[in-house]
Motif scaffolding. Structure first.
Motif, PDB file in Angstrom:
ATOM      1  N   GLY A  65       0.847  -1.192   0.000  1.00 53.99           N
ATOM      2  CA  GLY A  65       0.000   0.000   0.000  1.00 53.99           C
ATOM      3  C   GLY A  65       0.874   1.229   0.000  1.00 53.99           C
ATOM      4  O   GLY A  65       1.192   1.777  -1.030  1.00 53.99           O
ATOM      5  N   GLY A  66       1.338   1.613   1.201  1.00 56.42           N
ATOM      6  CA  GLY A  66       2.272   2.739   1.282  1.00 56.42           C
ATOM      7  C   GLY A  66       1.743   3.987   0.622  1.00 56.42           C
ATOM      8  O   GLY A  66       0.768   4.582   1.056  1.00 56.42           O
ATOM      9  N   ARG A  67       2.425   4.380  -0.476  1.00 57.47           N
ATOM     10  CA  ARG A  67       2.021   5.617  -1.169  1.00 57.47           C
ATOM     11  C   ARG A  67       0.734   5.438  -1.960  1.00 57.47           C
ATOM     12  O   ARG A  67      -0.074   6.339  -2.083  1.00 57.47           O
ATOM     13  N   TYR A  68       0.572   4.237  -2.577  1.00 53.78           N
ATOM     14  CA  TYR A  68      -0.546   4.014  -3.489  1.00 53.78           C
ATOM     15  C   TYR A  68      -1.223   2.683  -3.162  1.00 53.78           C
ATOM     16  O   TYR A  68      -0.576   1.751  -2.697  1.00 53.78           O
ATOM     17  N   PRO A  69      -2.523   2.574  -3.465  1.00 53.29           N
ATOM     18  CA  PRO A  69      -3.187   1.269  -3.342  1.00 53.29           C
ATOM     19  C   PRO A  69      -2.863   0.415  -4.566  1.00 53.29           C
ATOM     20  O   PRO A  69      -3.467   0.564  -5.624  1.00 53.29           O
ATOM     21  N   LEU A  70      -1.921  -0.494  -4.424  1.00 50.48           N
ATOM     22  CA  LEU A  70      -1.438  -1.269  -5.576  1.00 50.48           C
ATOM     23  C   LEU A  70      -2.265  -2.536  -5.748  1.00 50.48           C
ATOM     24  O   LEU A  70      -1.784  -3.663  -5.561  1.00 50.48           O
ATOM     25  N   LEU A  71      -3.542  -2.365  -6.136  1.00 54.30           N
ATOM     26  CA  LEU A  71      -4.413  -3.519  -6.258  1.00 54.30           C
ATOM     27  C   LEU A  71      -3.951  -4.500  -7.320  1.00 54.30           C
ATOM     28  O   LEU A  71      -4.258  -5.694  -7.245  1.00 54.30           O
TER      29      LEU A  71
END
Length: 440
Positions: free
Chosen positions: A129-135
């Protein structure tokens, strides 16, 4: 001797003690978290989740009811897109699985040898997740494991600034996760690798992540299997004079936005194109209000590289020395790279294709080797979740006796008397051979 011309080189590296200190800090923190989770289980996991992610719910595992409530908040178009992308990933993964055959052959009369591909039983997938929702990472890890036949797949993803990444949860659910935990970072990796009171221990962990996640996987490797020793995302473009310099610039920055340490490299046969691409990159960063320009700009400044070579063969040869994660071929004849190149995580051929397709939608796996690891391994795929076993059966007396004679000679040449006697015994049983050491 090749004569390469650097029009842009990476920024000078930080002083050795500075880089070592940063690396040491990560390693020290990760080791501390792992040992705490090993000793204290759930209480340690909860402590670090609260400290690092501001997240301390009654249970990190999402119930079926919670999952459906979360999915209900996701826009309908996003759900449709998730399912379309997962259809692409599933189709490619199923083709990979079909390419791996169980077989049995009779290599000599009466001697049968076979191979079976057995799925790992318990897999943990980390969806960053962190910076972006990496779905997209949910598709690449969870879905691929399920296609391989893994019966139990648990998945962890962190909250983002204390909020639930709803689209990521939807992607994890539709990919087929058997259990979903809203938990991130080193504490998630340690919990899956070691097991706690509420999080089951797995046999294998896969998925990308930041330096803390990568370091945790590396430190726990051996007690569990892992997919890859991961580093920052990389992109390398090979371009000739026929390529669009603007397309080159756009595609370099598409990967540079992953973080502040992403190598973005252009190797080209055209000095004109090289200079134009550099100019376009600078203009895009400063004049087009790109929301991720700070990250992309830092990567470009510190890790960006532009090299001009004399011909396309030199371009391919030089590209192979980088062994980059993503290699994009923007040339008049892009498919020749399939024959010319040997070291890469994945190839993207022609202007109609781009690395972003691979990252997000096209169906091939985006968990790929970095830091030169493409010299010896490929990326995450169905095969990573399968254990290839062999089996043997000798079905005739004659074959077993003859193998026994051969084994006796071969083992004694290596001074392994015990091995030799196992062979002698079969030669005695099935051929009637006499041996002084056999007293029966």
């Amino acid at each position: 001797m090749s004569n390469y011309k650097h029009l842009k080189s990476p920024a000078p590296p930080a002083p050795a003690n500075e880089g070592q200190s940063s690396s040491l800090d990560v390693a020290t923190i990760v080791q501390g978290v792992i040992e705490d989770v090993r000793s204290n289980g759930d209480s340690a996991v909860r402590k670090y989740s609260k400290q690092f992610d501001r997240w301390s719910p009654p249970s990190f595992k999402l119930s079926e009811e919670q999952i459906h409530k979360i999915i209900a908040t996701v826009p309908e178009q996003t759900i449709k897109d998730i399912k379309t992308v997962q259809s692409n990933v599933r189709a490619f993964a199923e083709a990979q699985k079909a390419s791996m055959k169980d077989f049995e052959i009779e290599i000599r009369p009466g001697i049968h040898l076979g191979q079976k591909n057995v799925p790992i039983q318990n897999v943990g997938c980390y969806v960053p997740g962190g910076r972006y929702p990496l779905l997209a990472s949910a598709h690449m890890t969870i879905l691929t494991a399920k296609v391989a036949g893994v019966p139990n797949v648990i998945a962890c993803t962190p909250p983002i600034a204390g909020e639930i990444p709803t689209a990521t949860i939807a992607a994890m659910y539709y990919a087929g996760a058997d259990a979903i935990y809203l938990l991130g970072g080193t504490q998630a990796i340690a919990a899956m690798a070691l097991g706690t009171e509420t999080i089951p221990k797995v046999d294998f962990i896969c998925g990308p992540g930041n330096a803390f996640v990568a370091t945790a996987k590396a430190k726990l490797y051996g007690s569990i299997g892992i997919d890859l020793f991961a580093g920052p995302t990389e992109v390398l473009i090979v371009a000739d004079e026929h390529a669009s310099s603007f397309t080159v610039a756009v595609d370099l920055l598409s990967q540079a936005e992953h973080g502040p340490d992403t190598p973005a490299v252009l190797i080209t046969t055209s000095e004109r194109l090289a200079k134009e691409a550099i100019a376009h990159v600078e203009k895009i960063l400063t004049e087009t209000e790109m929301s991720t320009s700070a990250l992309a700009g830092t990567s470009w400044r510190d890790y960006g590289e532009v090299i001009v070579v004399e011909n396309i063969d030199e371009a391919y040869s030089l590209a192979d020395t980088f062994a980059s994660e993503h290699v994009q071929i923007l040339t008049q004849n892009p498919r020749e790279a399939l024959d010319k190149m040997k070291n890469y995580g994945a190839l993207f051929l022609g202007e109609r294709t781009c690395v972003s397709y691979g990252d997000k939608v096209i169906g091939t796996n985006h968990v790929l080797p970095t830091k030169g690891a493409a010299r010896y391994t490929g990326g995450l795929c169905v095969q990573k979740f399968l254990k290839t076993y062999t089996y043997q059966e000798v079905k005739s007396d004659q074959a077993s006796g003859e193998l026994g004679q051969l084994c006796g000679r071969a083992a004694r040449a290596e001074r392994f008397e015990g091995h030799a006697r196992s062979g002698d015994r079969r030669a005695q049983l099935y051929l009637g051979n006499k041996y002084k050491w056999i007293y029966e």
